[in-house]
Design a protein around this motif. Structure first.
Motif, PDB file in Angstrom:
ATOM      1  N   ALA A 169      49.246   9.121  48.061  1.00 18.34           N
ATOM      2  CA  ALA A 169      50.236   8.592  48.999  1.00 18.34           C
ATOM      3  C   ALA A 169      51.179   7.633  48.281  1.00 18.34           C
ATOM      4  O   ALA A 169      52.359   7.521  48.630  1.00 18.34           O
ATOM      5  CB  ALA A 169      49.544   7.886  50.159  1.00 18.34           C
ATOM      6  N   SER A 170      50.665   6.920  47.269  1.00 19.38           N
ATOM      7  CA  SER A 170      51.521   6.001  46.518  1.00 19.38           C
ATOM      8  C   SER A 170      52.696   6.748  45.898  1.00 19.38           C
ATOM      9  O   SER A 170      53.845   6.303  45.952  1.00 19.38           O
ATOM     10  CB  SER A 170      50.727   5.315  45.401  1.00 19.38           C
ATOM     11  N   THR A 171      52.410   7.906  45.302  1.00 18.75           N
ATOM     12  CA  THR A 171      53.472   8.706  44.693  1.00 18.75           C
ATOM     13  C   THR A 171      54.432   9.221  45.755  1.00 18.75           C
ATOM     14  O   THR A 171      55.660   9.198  45.565  1.00 18.75           O
ATOM     15  CB  THR A 171      52.862   9.912  43.940  1.00 18.75           C
ATOM     16  N   VAL A 198      57.236   7.382  57.080  1.00 17.90           N
ATOM     17  CA  VAL A 198      56.030   7.081  57.849  1.00 17.90           C
ATOM     18  C   VAL A 198      54.819   7.157  56.925  1.00 17.90           C
ATOM     19  O   VAL A 198      54.535   8.211  56.347  1.00 17.90           O
ATOM     20  CB  VAL A 198      55.877   8.076  59.022  1.00 17.90           C
ATOM     21  N   ASP A 199      54.127   6.032  56.784  1.00 19.56           N
ATOM     22  CA  ASP A 199      52.900   5.990  55.986  1.00 19.56           C
ATOM     23  C   ASP A 199      51.703   6.124  56.927  1.00 19.56           C
ATOM     24  O   ASP A 199      51.277   5.160  57.552  1.00 19.56           O
ATOM     25  CB  ASP A 199      52.816   4.677  55.198  1.00 19.56           C
ATOM     26  N   ALA A 200      51.204   7.358  57.012  1.00 19.97           N
ATOM     27  CA  ALA A 200      50.017   7.631  57.839  1.00 19.97           C
ATOM     28  C   ALA A 200      48.894   8.103  56.919  1.00 19.97           C
ATOM     29  O   ALA A 200      48.136   9.015  57.248  1.00 19.97           O
ATOM     30  CB  ALA A 200      50.345   8.682  58.892  1.00 19.97           C
ATOM     31  N   HIS A 214      42.882  13.876  51.416  1.00 21.08           N
ATOM     32  CA  HIS A 214      41.758  13.380  50.593  1.00 21.08           C
ATOM     33  C   HIS A 214      41.098  12.143  51.195  1.00 21.08           C
ATOM     34  O   HIS A 214      40.179  11.586  50.600  1.00 21.08           O
ATOM     35  CB  HIS A 214      42.171  13.164  49.128  1.00 21.08           C
ATOM     36  N   LYS A 215      41.550  11.725  52.354  1.00 20.48           N
ATOM     37  CA  LYS A 215      40.821  10.637  53.005  1.00 20.48           C
ATOM     38  C   LYS A 215      39.948  11.174  54.143  1.00 20.48           C
ATOM     39  O   LYS A 215      38.746  11.224  54.025  1.00 20.48           O
ATOM     40  CB  LYS A 215      41.800   9.592  53.513  1.00 20.48           C
ATOM     41  N   TRP A 216      40.589  11.593  55.239  1.00 23.82           N
ATOM     42  CA  TRP A 216      39.792  11.902  56.439  1.00 23.82           C
ATOM     43  C   TRP A 216      39.771  13.399  56.735  1.00 23.82           C
ATOM     44  O   TRP A 216      39.269  13.820  57.752  1.00 23.82           O
ATOM     45  CB  TRP A 216      40.375  11.100  57.616  1.00 23.82           C
TER      46      TRP A 216
END
Ligand SMILES: *Cc1c(COP(=O)(O)O)cnc(C)c1O
Length: 471
Positions: A141-143, A260-262, A292-294
């Motif tokens: 997500a950072s990228t 949007v950062d979700a 890769h998280k949920w």
């Protein structure tokens, strides 16, 4: 070096080990108990001159490395946000590593490019993402957020900075609770950290749209250029939900890019009853969330969606002679959809996960997690010595121990810090903390692939016992 027969034998042995590990994963202490330097001092200062056997290396893996690992797949891992894998994802990852393809352009692996395109369409359908958006898989997500800021920067300056460099005073807006990757991205994008405006939040830690509009107005009056607003859907501290619709209306009014950062919470969009968290998504220029998280797809796999692919491509496109092919006008060459040239074949594991779980399979697990978090929130509220510290819209419960309800904040902070460390030292569960208005808060995330309700009940017993033993 081993030969192909030994590769085959070791491969079978490793898969057996992987299966045993995951079968018994709940028995491992989720938080590694080693001290700084413990592992490094067991590793020789130099690589060996001559070949060592896989048996020897594997033995060291088990004896030296494993004790120094934090076991993210443990169902007793309640820290940060999960970094989930799953059986189908791991199987696909083995295939990806074996193929070892560099999926930078269509021609370097047509199936990878076309599967990626289709997987992004599957996610759009699963999650109700606006049809005009198009997606690409990135590493993190950072990228993706950095890509959003770079596209916003180029869009607002008519691609001037890519050509000539900087002398603009661009401004980026986000809530006080936004993720640190936004701070990092404004630095890397050359916008400057002092031009990241942290907007005040309401009592639920969600951005206040009227404060955002005020900040934009002030900047315009001072001759600064509003470039991008980052809305957080599911902030890291508390999974707070910034109100997308009013924020989107402001972005439209002032013609500012909306990202949007979700990263964590986006997966919840797979549940129709949770789509309210992204009400107003049609205003967004870009959206990032992390399977890769949920979404049970092992790290790394980030889905990045943009409304206008021209803006993304025009920010990143390069066309050196050696990368030109005859089909460039007919296919997606993903090298220009992000920062790096070389790309892993990440769509494969997403394909395995989405097919093996099925849409309903994913929804069932998400609903369990959300439901279990609600039940635990109720248990905290019913207990006289614990309190809930933030709303629980999803599956992160923020709580603290507050015996008797009378201690001053400083003492409470120390007590809860002690509680957290004692809990983690039991090796039976792993929690992390945050601070909300100076108050020390323990975060309990219930989103692990292998989580069952009994793990939550056992952790709840552990919390009560450990808290009691403190006083
Ligand atoms: C995890 C997270 C990030 C960063 O994700 P990476 O993929 O590790 O870069 C950004 N924002 C939010 C809200 C997150 O939860």
């Amino acid at each position: 070096m081993i030969n192909i027969e030994e590769f085959r034998q070791n491969g079978h042995k490793f898969v057996d080990w992987m299966s045993d590990y995951l079968e018994n994963i709940a028995d491992y202490p989720p938080k590694s108990q080693v001290n700084p330097g413990d592992i490094r001092q067991q590793i020789p200062l130099e690589a060996p001159n001559n070949s060592e056997t896989i048996d020897t290396i594997f033995k060291d893996f088990k004896e030296i490395i494993l004790p120094g690992m934090t076991h993210w797949q443990s169902p007793n891992f309640f820290a940060y946000f999960p970094g989930n894998g799953s059986y189908p994802s791991l199987l696909a990852e083995m295939l990806t590593a074996t193929l070892g393809a560099q999926c930078m352009i269509w021609e370097t692996s047509p199936a990878a490019a076309e599967l990626e395109e289709r997987m992004m369409e599957w996610l759009k359908d699963l999650m109700g993402i606006p049809s005009q958006m198009e997606g690409v898989i990135q590493d993190t997500a950072s990228t993706a957020t950095l890509c959003a800021l770079l596209s916003a920067r180029e869009d607002v300056t008519d691609w001037e900075i890519n050509k000539h460099g900087f002398n603009h005073n661009l401004r980026v807006y986000a809530s006080e609770h936004i993720h640190s990757s936004i701070d990092k991205a404004v630095k890397i994008a050359g916008i400057g950290h002092s031009n990241l405006v942290k907007v005040a939040c309401d009592q639920n830690y969600a951005l206040l749209p009227e404060e955002l509009e005020k900040a934009i107005e002030q900047d315009l009056a001072a001759g600064k250029i509003p470039c991008c607003v980052v809305a957080g859907i599911g902030t890291t501290s508390t999974t707070a939900i910034d109100p997308l619709r009013p924020i989107g209306e402001i972005c439209q009014k002032y013609n500012v890019w909306l990202h949007v950062d979700a990263a964590y919470a986006g997966t919840a969009l797979a549940l129709p009853e949770m789509r309210w968290i992204c009400d107003g998504l049609e205003y967004a220029d870009s959206l990032v969330f992390n399977p890769h998280k949920w979404m049970f797809t092992n790290f790394d796999c980030t889905a990045y969606f943009v409304k206008d692919t021209y803006k993304l491509l025009n920010t990143f496109e390069i066309m050196p002679e050696y990368l030109k092919t005859r089909v460039d006008s007919e296919v997606n060459n993903y090298r220009d959809w992000g920062i790096q040239l070389g790309r892993r074949f990440r769509a494969l594991k997403l394909w395995f996960v989405l097919r093996n779980y099925g849409k309903e399979g994913i929804r069932t697990v998400l609903r369990n997690h959300i439901n279990w978090a609600k039940k635990q929130e109720d248990r905290f509220e019913a207990h006289p010595d614990f309190e809930i510290m933030a709303p629980t819209p999803l599956n992160l419960v923020c709580f603290r121990y507050h015996p008797g309800g009378k201690l001053p904040m400083e003492e409470l902070n120390k007590l809860n810090e002690k509680l957290l460390h004692e809990l983690n030292e039991t090796g039976k569960a792993y929690f992390t903390h945050t601070k909300l208005e100076g108050q020390y808060v323990i975060r309990w995330v219930m989103g692990n692939t292998y989580l069952e309700e009994n793990h939550i009940l056992a952790a709840w017993d552990l919390i009560q016992e450990t808290a009691k033993s403190l006083s």
